[in-house]
Design an enzyme around this catalytic site. Sequence first.
Site, PDB file in Angstrom:
ATOM      1  N   ASP A   1      -7.443  -3.673   9.076  1.00 18.94           N
ATOM      2  CA  ASP A   1      -6.058  -4.117   9.212  1.00 18.94           C
ATOM      3  C   ASP A   1      -5.310  -3.649   7.958  1.00 18.94           C
ATOM      4  O   ASP A   1      -5.905  -3.143   6.998  1.00 18.94           O
ATOM      5  CB  ASP A   1      -5.994  -5.645   9.399  1.00 18.94           C
TER       6      ASP A   1
HETATM    7  C1  GLC Z   1      -0.483  -6.138  10.840  1.00 15.00           C
HETATM    8  C2  GLC Z   1      -1.276  -6.948  11.841  1.00 15.00           C
HETATM    9  C3  GLC Z   1      -2.022  -6.105  12.837  1.00 15.00           C
HETATM   10  C4  GLC Z   1      -1.259  -4.817  13.082  1.00 15.00           C
HETATM   11  C5  GLC Z   1      -1.266  -4.023  11.797  1.00 15.00           C
HETATM   12  C6  GLC Z   1      -0.467  -2.719  11.939  1.00 15.00           C
HETATM   13  O1  GLC Z   1      -0.545  -6.739   9.582  1.00 15.00           O
HETATM   14  O2  GLC Z   1      -2.200  -7.896  11.323  1.00 15.00           O
HETATM   15  O3  GLC Z   1      -2.160  -6.901  14.015  1.00 15.00           O
HETATM   16  O4  GLC Z   1      -1.890  -4.092  14.120  1.00 15.00           O
HETATM   17  O5  GLC Z   1      -0.772  -4.768  10.701  1.00 15.00           O
HETATM   18  O6  GLC Z   1       0.887  -3.023  12.078  1.00 15.00           O
END
Ligand code: GLC
Length: 716
Positions: free
Chosen positions: A257
């Site tokens: 993430d």
């Molecule tokens: C965010 C979220 C995740 C998302 C990623 C990219 O912080 O936790 O669900 O896919 O970043 O935007």
Amino acid sequence: MADVKKILENMTIEQKVGQLVQFNAMFFVNTEAEITGPMMQYFGLTEENLKNIGSVLNFSNGKETMEIQKKHLAEDPNGIPVMFMMDVIHGFRTIYPIPLALGGSFDPELVEECTRMVAKEAALGGVHVSFAPMVDYVRDPRWGRVMETCGEDVLVNSRMGVAQVKGFQEEGIATCVKHFAAYGGAEAGRDYNTVELSEHVLREHYLPAYKACIDAGVDMLMPSFNSLNGVPATVNPWLMKKILKDEWNFQGVVISDYNAIGELRNHGITNDKKVAAKLAFENGCDIEMCSSTYFQHLKELVEEGTFTMEQLDEAVLRVLNLKNKLGLFEDPYKAVVEDEEKAPFLTPEYRQIAKRAAEESAVLLKNDGILPLAKEAKKIALVGPFADNHEIIGFWACNGRDEESVTIYEGLKAALPEAEIIVAKGCACQWNDLDRSGMAEAIQAAKEADVVILCLGEDEKYAGEGNCRTDLRLPGLQEELATEVAKCNPNTVAVTFSGRPLVLTELEPQVKAILHMWFPGTEGGNAVASLLTGQANPSGKLSMTFPQTVGQCPIYYNRLNTGRPKNLARDNEYFPYSSNYIDCGNLPLYSFGHGLSYSNFVYESLELSADSMTKDDQIQVTITVRNDSPVAGKETVMLYMRDLFASNSRPVQQLIDFKKVDFAAGERKEITFTIKEEMLRFWNNEQKFVSEPGEFDISTGYADHLLLTKRMELKA
Ligand code: GLC
């Protein structure tokens, strides 16, 4: 298809590492000093890194992806296309109801159809991979990301997650199941907070939906930000190696993430980026999102022998194989449209499906008969912050635009052109906005109307990443507004909006009906109008429990009985030395699975084909339901079970199957289910999924309101 193994042979180690890193589009389209200077420095990025990048996220539009792709391919000696990824959660430009709402449609086929439409638009916008489905199991509505999940039941989350995987892949968009694992178990419902869960709760509730998506062929998986039992998920060997690789044999791409590897420092795991890179890579993280420990240290880790070149190549091949599966080597631009204004977004077809989804996921919580609105209701007062409010598409609305949504006022005006509709906002929907200046006008409008529609809810940004609440009531002055309006006009109905279960305990006795819309998306206002006027018949059920008060949280339907269960038939009383509260009942205001209809569904019988079975048998369940009304409608028939005695305490009720069924006026139908031994299993103390011989209650109805029950026995 490209010969990716041959391509790999010609790649330098720096180019290989580049395939394992993902950054925001802003680094590739800007020449602004801020970006090319401090920002690149902050993220430890070099120009060479950018040239080798494997994938990009958070781009503005398709045109941007084309610019990035063109520039990249002109400089990449291996001709490896960039892969573009985005959070396409419940819509791209046409926005559908939030997943928590769609879960309540109890209609996986509908969810698959919506997802296909979403994927068609996303492809036009240059998306190759969606960071969806999000199938985090959740029991605490204070957590802001409940809106992204399909709620508190593992079967619903699993089936809706699989429906999304299918829908995206049918339209050529790859998928990424997230957030592995148990992100929804955050203590106190506070985002990113600690998760401490026993293995049997993980195995029975929090993990199965990820597995269902993996079995359905999901392309990628994203570990979660949270620590699980003391170890951040991204570098948690129990999750990432034992479960994901050894047990589930996941062969797809794992992507961290956003800066989750960089956050190992905050977690207190390591202050050394090289150690962070080592821990992430050895726990199976292929792509590092928005942090640069791999750029800075992965080459060194390979050259010093911490990792072999084969290990690096395996990770790179997973990424190249995904690009190959997407056909990017043959056509790096795929369906992307350069001029958004000319792209077929928001077509009538998409809007129609979005409207139907909003109608089918809305939940009629209360109705004393005032709905559908009488034809005689000629003067309608729309009162409250959502009376004429475009902000009903939810937090993760991707490229959706609030202004393109249909408000309640616009929808009702179109549905009832002859009616006189007065709009009076009355107050705001933010918790700290106590401006009373609109109250008098709203109360006056209510006095003069034949019927009042109170349009209430929480701000659409109140449920989403990082946005959690300690108070689940209607924010601001809305409860006061409802009280004043109901005082001066008894013919008052409420339509409520939220990204989470709300506490509607104050509102409930004051109004004659409550229609909960969640955040219904672009066609929200039209869906509200068709439901209020009876053009559509409500059929949604709650995918998550609505508490009486936030003090009951976490509160969920599949609870254990405890050693001192309360007599719930007398839930408004207090019993000393029972598992109950002095100041509140145990039951929620509205239970999981609750939802009314304009039809009247009578559950006439539940029959079992046998009263016992062995592990190798099956039992057929036949439930007879009659639509005792002149109104056609849909009913979700649910099958619950209770394992009465086992080596572990078992939930007092557990959904094991459901079917959404159409009924004509007056129609009687027999709905059949099959009970198989695997539906009776639980995670025992020898770390195995087992069923145990004994008695089981098989029921229908909905949680805490089981209508018909028959007992069966599983024989050894
Ligand atoms: C965010 C979220 C995740 C998302 C990623 C990219 O912080 O936790 O669900 O896919 O970043 O935007």
